[in-house]
Design a protein around this motif. Structure first.
Motif, mmCIF file in Angstrom:
data_model
loop_
_atom_site.group_PDB
_atom_site.id
_atom_site.type_symbol
_atom_site.label_atom_id
_atom_site.label_comp_id
_atom_site.label_asym_id
_atom_site.label_seq_id
_atom_site.Cartn_x
_atom_site.Cartn_y
_atom_site.Cartn_z
ATOM 1 N N GLY A 275 5.584 72.243 -24.393
ATOM 2 C CA GLY A 275 4.351 71.536 -24.082
ATOM 3 C C GLY A 275 4.606 70.283 -23.270
ATOM 4 N N GLU A 276 3.518 69.612 -22.918
ATOM 5 C CA GLU A 276 3.606 68.401 -22.113
ATOM 6 C C GLU A 276 3.908 67.191 -22.993
ATOM 7 O OE1 GLU A 276 3.450 68.155 -18.784
ATOM 8 O OE2 GLU A 276 3.425 70.356 -18.797
ATOM 9 N N PRO A 277 4.856 66.325 -22.575
ATOM 10 C CA PRO A 277 5.245 65.180 -23.419
ATOM 11 C C PRO A 277 4.265 64.011 -23.345
ATOM 12 C CG PRO A 277 6.526 65.166 -21.402
ATOM 13 C CD PRO A 277 5.684 66.418 -21.354
ATOM 14 N N VAL A 278 3.002 64.288 -23.605
ATOM 15 C CA VAL A 278 1.999 63.222 -23.635
ATOM 16 C C VAL A 278 1.676 62.810 -25.067
ATOM 17 C CG1 VAL A 278 0.958 63.917 -21.446
ATOM 18 C CG2 VAL A 278 0.087 64.903 -23.571
ATOM 19 N N GLY A 279 2.218 63.520 -26.038
ATOM 20 C CA GLY A 279 1.967 63.230 -27.444
ATOM 21 C C GLY A 279 2.220 64.457 -28.288
ATOM 22 N N LEU A 280 2.115 64.282 -29.600
ATOM 23 C CA LEU A 280 2.382 65.362 -30.547
ATOM 24 C C LEU A 280 1.080 66.000 -31.029
ATOM 25 C CD1 LEU A 280 5.114 63.622 -32.731
ATOM 26 C CD2 LEU A 280 5.474 65.727 -31.418
ATOM 27 N N LEU A 281 0.977 67.312 -30.864
ATOM 28 C CA LEU A 281 -0.113 68.075 -31.471
ATOM 29 C C LEU A 281 0.231 68.353 -32.930
ATOM 30 C CD1 LEU A 281 -0.691 70.554 -28.527
ATOM 31 C CD2 LEU A 281 -2.316 68.824 -29.292
ATOM 32 N N GLY A 282 -0.736 68.793 -33.705
ATOM 33 C CA GLY A 282 -0.489 69.059 -35.118
ATOM 34 C C GLY A 282 0.622 70.060 -35.352
ATOM 35 N N SER A 283 0.639 71.149 -34.576
ATOM 36 C CA SER A 283 1.690 72.156 -34.741
ATOM 37 C C SER A 283 3.056 71.576 -34.389
ATOM 38 C CB SER A 283 1.389 73.377 -33.864
ATOM 39 O OG SER A 283 1.272 73.004 -32.498
ATOM 40 N N GLY A 284 3.084 70.663 -33.413
ATOM 41 C CA GLY A 284 4.348 70.005 -33.059
ATOM 42 C C GLY A 284 4.849 69.124 -34.178
ATOM 43 N N ILE A 285 3.926 68.464 -34.875
ATOM 44 C CA ILE A 285 4.308 67.608 -35.998
ATOM 45 C C ILE A 285 4.925 68.433 -37.121
ATOM 46 C CG2 ILE A 285 3.401 66.100 -37.811
ATOM 47 C CD1 ILE A 285 1.248 65.225 -35.754
ATOM 48 N N ILE A 286 4.312 69.561 -37.447
ATOM 49 C CA ILE A 286 4.831 70.396 -38.532
ATOM 50 C C ILE A 286 6.207 70.955 -38.185
ATOM 51 C CG2 ILE A 286 4.478 72.625 -39.710
ATOM 52 C CD1 ILE A 286 1.580 71.928 -40.001
ATOM 53 N N SER A 287 6.376 71.438 -36.950
ATOM 54 C CA SER A 287 7.693 71.971 -36.564
ATOM 55 C C SER A 287 8.736 70.860 -36.563
ATOM 56 C CB SER A 287 7.612 72.644 -35.193
ATOM 57 O OG SER A 287 7.234 71.732 -34.181
ATOM 58 N N LEU A 288 8.356 69.660 -36.145
ATOM 59 C CA LEU A 288 9.284 68.526 -36.148
ATOM 60 C C LEU A 288 9.727 68.183 -37.557
ATOM 61 C CD1 LEU A 288 10.725 66.034 -35.009
ATOM 62 C CD2 LEU A 288 8.516 64.831 -35.059
ATOM 63 N N VAL A 289 8.765 68.039 -38.479
ATOM 64 C CA VAL A 289 9.120 67.682 -39.854
ATOM 65 C C VAL A 289 9.975 68.778 -40.488
ATOM 66 C CG1 VAL A 289 8.226 67.152 -42.148
ATOM 67 C CG2 VAL A 289 7.083 66.225 -40.127
ATOM 68 N N ALA A 290 9.675 70.031 -40.188
ATOM 69 C CA ALA A 290 10.493 71.133 -40.711
ATOM 70 C C ALA A 290 11.939 71.009 -40.227
ATOM 71 C CB ALA A 290 9.900 72.475 -40.290
ATOM 72 N N GLU A 291 12.123 70.647 -38.974
ATOM 73 C CA GLU A 291 13.478 70.457 -38.431
ATOM 74 C C GLU A 291 14.169 69.264 -39.090
ATOM 75 O OE1 GLU A 291 14.979 72.507 -35.192
ATOM 76 O OE2 GLU A 291 14.161 73.381 -37.025
ATOM 77 N N LEU A 292 13.445 68.189 -39.324
ATOM 78 C CA LEU A 292 14.036 67.022 -39.988
ATOM 79 C C LEU A 292 14.523 67.380 -41.392
ATOM 80 C CD1 LEU A 292 11.480 64.203 -38.973
ATOM 81 C CD2 LEU A 292 13.608 64.882 -37.819
ATOM 82 N N VAL A 293 13.740 68.191 -42.085
ATOM 83 C CA VAL A 293 14.145 68.650 -43.425
ATOM 84 C C VAL A 293 15.310 69.614 -43.318
ATOM 85 C CG1 VAL A 293 13.402 70.002 -45.430
ATOM 86 C CG2 VAL A 293 11.862 68.284 -44.437
ATOM 87 N N ARG A 294 15.225 70.538 -42.392
ATOM 88 C CA ARG A 294 16.230 71.590 -42.219
ATOM 89 C C ARG A 294 17.611 71.003 -41.945
ATOM 90 N NH1 ARG A 294 13.110 74.627 -38.919
ATOM 91 N NH2 ARG A 294 12.343 76.015 -40.576
ATOM 92 N N TYR A 295 17.660 69.941 -41.156
ATOM 93 C CA TYR A 295 18.943 69.351 -40.747
ATOM 94 C C TYR A 295 19.314 68.125 -41.577
ATOM 95 C CZ TYR A 295 19.181 72.472 -36.751
ATOM 96 O OH TYR A 295 19.275 73.591 -35.950
ATOM 97 N N GLY A 296 18.618 67.890 -42.655
ATOM 98 C CA GLY A 296 18.984 66.802 -43.554
ATOM 99 C C GLY A 296 18.811 65.422 -42.969
ATOM 100 N N LEU A 297 17.841 65.256 -42.081
ATOM 101 C CA LEU A 297 17.610 63.955 -41.457
ATOM 102 C C LEU A 297 16.670 63.087 -42.276
ATOM 103 C CD1 LEU A 297 17.263 65.180 -37.759
ATOM 104 C CD2 LEU A 297 19.279 64.216 -38.869
ATOM 105 N N VAL A 298 15.999 63.699 -43.248
ATOM 106 C CA VAL A 298 15.153 62.945 -44.170
ATOM 107 C C VAL A 298 15.533 63.330 -45.597
ATOM 108 C CG1 VAL A 298 13.231 62.767 -42.546
ATOM 109 C CG2 VAL A 298 13.318 64.689 -44.146
#
Length: 453
Positions: A275-298
């Protein structure tokens, strides 16, 4: 084409419409919404809505999913064949990011409520004009349908927390006199959109028990068992719809999906995105948080523990640093807001399953639907337990099931039997405000699948 003019003072608001032709709308009982709205007309015209709508050559139907943030629609001909589809921003979105905020403002400011109704009416009337549709068939949550028809909202935002009438409704848009049919409101904030979801699932013959989750600012959770249907809604809040520091909406566009592709020497994650880097859509937020959890960043509690920067005095992950509007970041404050939304949805589906006496292992299918929910990767939703963490083979991403349910309602000759089966075996589970929900919400704030520190 004989018109029946009925004075409102002598009108029983429940009428039976039996003159529909060619479609399955016949023999259903309707509430005539114009007769019970706050400012009704002097008289209401009842006639064969299909013939009346088609008298000018308009033989198309406008099917409308009246969402809190987005209005999705399809235009179909009298045989149900798709002519066009699309979506637009709900004009009421500017009055609040969730249904409770919108409804509360409407109750407190009657002049504002009248403006809300006019804006919704105009949005649908404009679509009918643009698409040359003769009749609109609409499904939305209890607030959106009530506002569209101008029905009293005070009993919905306070005790008994129920819509003024169940419906289904017939409503003539003032001025244009365009006929519209609105699906029944089930209970509380669970409206015609949930009814359409269940109708579509039943039409498909999904084996029970199955769970439907329509994710959004007002998330509906629906459980179908052999004994009946259990429904409830939970206000997930605006975080799911992109309301964060670098959030955006579908009307503007933005980042739909985020993945971690590696790490820099300093331990900061390297993000790739769609997508375009103008901001985070809701689906982008969920995929981001899932990655943060998946890789132990949170951490499990939701603290950012590694790979973050400090931006404006807050811990943050930088997703894109050369965006049109500056850096796209996700802060610790954003993460906390996301946890609140996540916990509300988790608590919701767990309480619905508990009410229906269904264990996770007994669920045949989990159906994720809605414009927003259908853009989320099932593995991300299951990891965060926004949906039950069942095997991916038991998760169905159904797209906009509301529009499918509207088609069934209009065109299937057995839709009346399906509808009666749902309405006569329905249990509304009150979620928000109960001690059980609050306790479970608190327990659900953790990222239970985050790696141990």
């Amino acid at each position: 084409r004989i018109k029946n003019y009925i004075p409102l003072k002598s009108l029983d608001p429940v009428v039976k419409v039996s003159s529909f032709q060619e479609v399955a709308l016949a023999s259903k009982h309707y509430v005539l919404a114009n007769a019970i709205s706050s400012k009704p007309a002097e008289a209401v015209v009842l006639e064969d809505l299909v013939l009346a709508a088609f008298s000018s050559g308009r033989r198309n139907f406008l099917l409308v999913d009246l969402g809190t943030s987005t209005i999705a629609y399809q235009v179909v001909d009298s045989r149900g064949s798709l002519i066009s589809d699309g979506a637009l921003v709900n004009p009421l979105h500017k009055y609040g990011a969730d249904v409770i905020t919108v409804a509360t403002k409407a109750v407190r400011e009657p002049h504002l409520y009248e403006r809300m109704r006019e804006e919704l009416n105009n949005a649908v009337a404009s679509l009918m004009n643009e698409q040359e549709a003769g009749v609109a068939v609409i499904a939305g949550n209890s607030v959106m349908e009530s506002v569209f028809m101008g029905l009293q909202l005070s009993q919905l935002v306070a005790k008994p927390f129920q819509p003024l009438a169940r419906g289904p409704f017939i409503y003539l848009i003032p001025g244009a006199n365009y006929p519209s049919v609105l699906l029944p409101l089930l209970a509380g904030f669970v409206g015609g959109d949930s009814f359409a979801n269940l109708l579509a699932a039943e039409y498909l013959g999904l084996p029970k028990p199955y769970l439907i989750i329509d994710l959004g600012t007002n998330t509906e959770v629906l459980l179908a068992t052999e004994d009946g249907y259990y429904v409830g809604s939970t206000p997930a809040g605006p975080a799911f719809e992109g309301h964060v520091a670098s959030g955006t909406s579908f009307a503007v566009g933005g980042i739909e999906e985020v993945r971690v592709s590696g790490f820099k020497e300093d331990g900061a994650p390297i993000f790739t995105y769609v997508g375009e880097p103008v901001g985070l859509l809701g689906s982008g937020i969920i995929s981001l948080v899932a990655e943060l959890v998946r890789y132990g960043l949170v951490s499990r509690s939701g603290r950012m523990i590694r790979g973050y920067k400090v931006v404006g005095g807050l811990k943050a992950f930088v997703i894109a640093s050369e965006a049109e509007r500056g850096s796209v970041v996700f802060t610790s404050r954003d993460l906390r807001e996301f946890q609140k939304a996540m916990a509300a949805v988790r608590a919701g589906w767990r309480l619905i399953l508990d009410a229906g006496g269904v264990d996770l292992t007994d669920l045949r299918y989990v159906v994720v639907c809605g414009t927003f929910g259908s853009k989320i990767a099932p593995e991300d939703a299951a990891l965060l337990e926004i949906i039950p963490p069942v095997d991916l083979s038991r998760i169905i991403v159904a797209g906009n099931l509301v529009l499918s349910g509207l088609r069934v309602y209009v065109f299937d000759k057995y839709s009346h039997e399906l509808a009666e089966g749902i309405l006569s075996n329905l249990t509304h589970v009150s979620l928000v405000g109960t001690e059980k929900f609050t306790n479970l919400w608190i327990k659900s704030l953790e990222f239970s699948r985050a790696p141990e520190p």
